[in-house]
Design an enzyme around this catalytic site. Structure first.
Site, PDB file in Angstrom:
ATOM      1  N   HIS A 176      -2.702   2.793  -5.706  1.00  0.00           N
ATOM      2  CA  HIS A 176      -2.999   1.149  -5.607  1.00  0.00           C
ATOM      3  C   HIS A 176      -3.380  -0.030  -6.330  1.00  0.00           C
ATOM      4  O   HIS A 176      -3.783  -1.019  -6.470  1.00  0.00           O
ATOM      5  CB  HIS A 176      -4.358   1.319  -5.191  1.00  0.00           C
ATOM      6  CG  HIS A 176      -4.674   0.854  -4.033  1.00  0.00           C
ATOM      7  ND1 HIS A 176      -4.438   0.752  -3.091  1.00  0.00           N
ATOM      8  CD2 HIS A 176      -5.889  -0.800  -3.949  1.00  0.00           C
ATOM      9  CE1 HIS A 176      -4.385  -0.442  -1.709  1.00  0.00           C
ATOM     10  NE2 HIS A 176      -5.432  -0.738  -2.842  1.00  0.00           N
ATOM     11  N   LYS A 196      -2.366  -2.160   7.738  1.00  0.00           N
ATOM     12  CA  LYS A 196      -3.713  -1.666   7.927  1.00  0.00           C
ATOM     13  C   LYS A 196      -4.124  -2.589   9.107  1.00  0.00           C
ATOM     14  O   LYS A 196      -3.284  -3.957   8.833  1.00  0.00           O
ATOM     15  CB  LYS A 196      -4.192  -1.877   6.775  1.00  0.00           C
ATOM     16  CG  LYS A 196      -5.912  -1.654   6.424  1.00  0.00           C
ATOM     17  CD  LYS A 196      -7.012  -1.264   5.431  1.00  0.00           C
ATOM     18  CE  LYS A 196      -8.239  -1.260   5.590  1.00  0.00           C
ATOM     19  NZ  LYS A 196      -8.701  -1.164   4.127  1.00  0.00           N
ATOM     20  N   ARG A 250       0.852  -1.046   0.290  1.00  0.00           N
ATOM     21  CA  ARG A 250      -0.164   0.282  -0.154  1.00  0.00           C
ATOM     22  C   ARG A 250       0.918   1.341   0.279  1.00  0.00           C
ATOM     23  O   ARG A 250       2.066   1.069   0.552  1.00  0.00           O
ATOM     24  CB  ARG A 250      -0.843  -0.225   1.227  1.00  0.00           C
ATOM     25  CG  ARG A 250      -1.632  -1.446   0.967  1.00  0.00           C
ATOM     26  CD  ARG A 250      -2.359  -1.050   2.226  1.00  0.00           C
ATOM     27  NE  ARG A 250      -4.064  -1.996   3.117  1.00  0.00           N
ATOM     28  CZ  ARG A 250      -3.630  -3.608   3.489  1.00  0.00           C
ATOM     29  NH1 ARG A 250      -2.693  -2.965   3.586  1.00  0.00           N
ATOM     30  NH2 ARG A 250      -4.293  -4.153   3.583  1.00  0.00           N
ATOM     31  N   TYR A 253      -9.677 -11.327  -6.379  1.00  0.00           N
ATOM     32  CA  TYR A 253      -8.840 -10.890  -7.723  1.00  0.00           C
ATOM     33  C   TYR A 253      -8.966 -12.352  -8.097  1.00  0.00           C
ATOM     34  O   TYR A 253      -8.939 -12.450  -9.997  1.00  0.00           O
ATOM     35  CB  TYR A 253      -7.414 -10.835  -7.077  1.00  0.00           C
ATOM     36  CG  TYR A 253      -6.906  -9.868  -6.592  1.00  0.00           C
ATOM     37  CD1 TYR A 253      -6.859  -8.522  -7.536  1.00  0.00           C
ATOM     38  CD2 TYR A 253      -7.246 -10.179  -5.183  1.00  0.00           C
ATOM     39  CE1 TYR A 253      -6.314  -7.680  -6.277  1.00  0.00           C
ATOM     40  CE2 TYR A 253      -6.742  -8.446  -4.677  1.00  0.00           C
ATOM     41  CZ  TYR A 253      -6.917  -7.598  -4.875  1.00  0.00           C
ATOM     42  OH  TYR A 253      -5.588  -6.550  -4.509  1.00  0.00           O
ATOM     43  N   ARG A 290      -0.859  -2.559  -6.935  1.00  0.00           N
ATOM     44  CA  ARG A 290      -0.486  -3.200  -5.485  1.00  0.00           C
ATOM     45  C   ARG A 290      -1.859  -4.514  -6.229  1.00  0.00           C
ATOM     46  O   ARG A 290      -1.920  -5.346  -6.243  1.00  0.00           O
ATOM     47  CB  ARG A 290      -1.696  -2.464  -4.450  1.00  0.00           C
ATOM     48  CG  ARG A 290      -2.229  -4.081  -3.304  1.00  0.00           C
ATOM     49  CD  ARG A 290      -2.292  -2.981  -2.278  1.00  0.00           C
ATOM     50  NE  ARG A 290      -2.979  -3.994  -1.088  1.00  0.00           N
ATOM     51  CZ  ARG A 290      -2.630  -4.347  -0.433  1.00  0.00           C
ATOM     52  NH1 ARG A 290      -1.137  -5.254  -0.048  1.00  0.00           N
ATOM     53  NH2 ARG A 290      -3.096  -5.555   0.664  1.00  0.00           N
TER      54      ARG A 290
END
Length: 365
Positions: free
Chosen positions: A306, A242, A217, A341, A309
């Protein structure tokens, strides 16, 4: 120290935003605040003042808190000073004590300030559930904010009533909007290659390559220290990601040469990626260098950090890496987050045969 209450105000003088520090004469307080770099005395205002910046605000708050000096942080709503709204200082301090990320603290305090402004002269402690609903309507209908911003505003208000005032949840519970289930935007491996190829600046190339190759991130990248690169183990130690969780992610073998070149040329002192005056690099700077590189690479879509990522996770899945490993590398608390994903990987879909291909085989229609 309880003899004098310090009042902090954000004012504008000769076009410059400044923090004004007012208090009844107290020699001890004067000696303390004189330690602040850039502090000045104004004869006309009969108060001490400092140029307004987030860094200076934090310095003042920490200094007063460390010396046990009581203070009130006031935010002036407009220049003609029709009225003053008071922001609860304990709110930001509690967020820091609970180790919320710098970005979350910034978002929460900004959202609560907007709510206080919306309430006008009404004290926030007296805010009702109807006030909160009206504020939501204002954000949606007038400000046209996104669902994400709306949810952040709810969280900020909830934190104040639930954690600071310790009130019962039912007195301010607000139904949340459902976030649309959007698929993550992913770049192809060829597009990633072009972006890195068109990043001629060594530092910029290192930043973008590290973001993609490790699935970091942007906040995690900016928080990396020099020693967090576990060179011999091909790992990166991610501190307080996170959810305030530590983890490790992979450090690509092909990153080693780039890493050595970067370290030798830029010689970072503390943070792995440093900006002006060796301070932490900013997220906006990363976004800008990625956008420039993408445009040079002939990629017309809006590319964000992002997305690197998302691309990392998708390409890992397409290589046949187990979903559980990808979950751990990304730092996802739930496997459901990682499973999204599977819906964007093109190679997995390419392996699936259509029923038409199955029953027709070599026949024609």
């Amino acid at each position: 120290m309880t003899n004098s209450n310090v009042i902090l105000e954000c004012t504008t003088h000769k076009g410059n935003s400044q923090i004004t520090i007012r208090f009844i004469y107290n020699k001890e307080i004067i000696n303390i605040i004189k330690n602040l770099n850039g502090i000045k005395w104004s004869k006309s205002l009969k108060s001490w003042y400092l140029l307004k910046s987030s860094e200076n605000i934090n310095k003042i708050l920490n200094l007063l808190e460390n010396h046990n000096i009581s203070f009130t942080n006031r935010i002036i709503r407009n220049q003609n000073k029709k009225h003053i709204t008071t922001f609860p200082v304990s709110y930001e301090l509690l967020l820091k004590r609970k180790r919320y990320s710098t970005n979350t603290i910034k978002v929460y305090t900004s959202s609560l300030k907007k709510f206080i402004d919306f309430l006008d002269k009404k004290p926030i402690e007296s805010a009702t559930e109807e006030d909160i609903r009206n504020f939501q309507d204002y954000l949606i209908q007038r400000k046209k904010v996104s669902i994400s911003t709306q949810n952040q505003a709810i969280n900020a208000i909830k934190f104040y009533f639930e954690k600071v005032l310790q009130r019962d949840r039912k007195t301010y519970y607000i139904e949340r909007p459902k976030k649309p289930k959007q698929l993550p935007k992913v770049l192809s491996e060829q597009q990633i290659f072009k972006i890195l190829k068109h990043s001629k600046n060594l530092k910029h190339k290192f930043i973008l390559a590290l973001l993609y190759s490790s699935g970091l991130r942007i906040s995690e990248l900016l928080a990396l220290r020099k020693e967090d690169i576990l060179y011999d183990k091909n790992l990166i130690f991610v501190r307080s990601g996170k959810g305030n969780k530590d983890r490790t992610t992979i450090f690509a073998e092909h990153m080693k040469k780039l890493h050595n070149l970067y370290i030798n040329e830029y010689k970072p002192n503390y943070w792995l990626i440093e900006g002006f005056n060796r301070k932490q690099y900013s997220s906006s700077s990363v976004a800008k260098i990625l956008k420039r590189a993408a445009l040079k690479a002939g990629i017309s879509q809006n590319v964000t950090p992002h997305m690197l990522r998302h691309s990392f996770a998708t390409h890992m899945l397409e290589q046949g890496i187990d979903l559980r490993y990808i979950q751990n590398i990304l730092g996802h608390g739930s496997s459901k987050t990682t499973e999204i994903y599977t819906r964007v990987t093109s190679k997995s879909l390419a392996k699936i045969k259509s029923p038409l291909d199955t029953f027709l085989d070599n026949k024609t229609i």
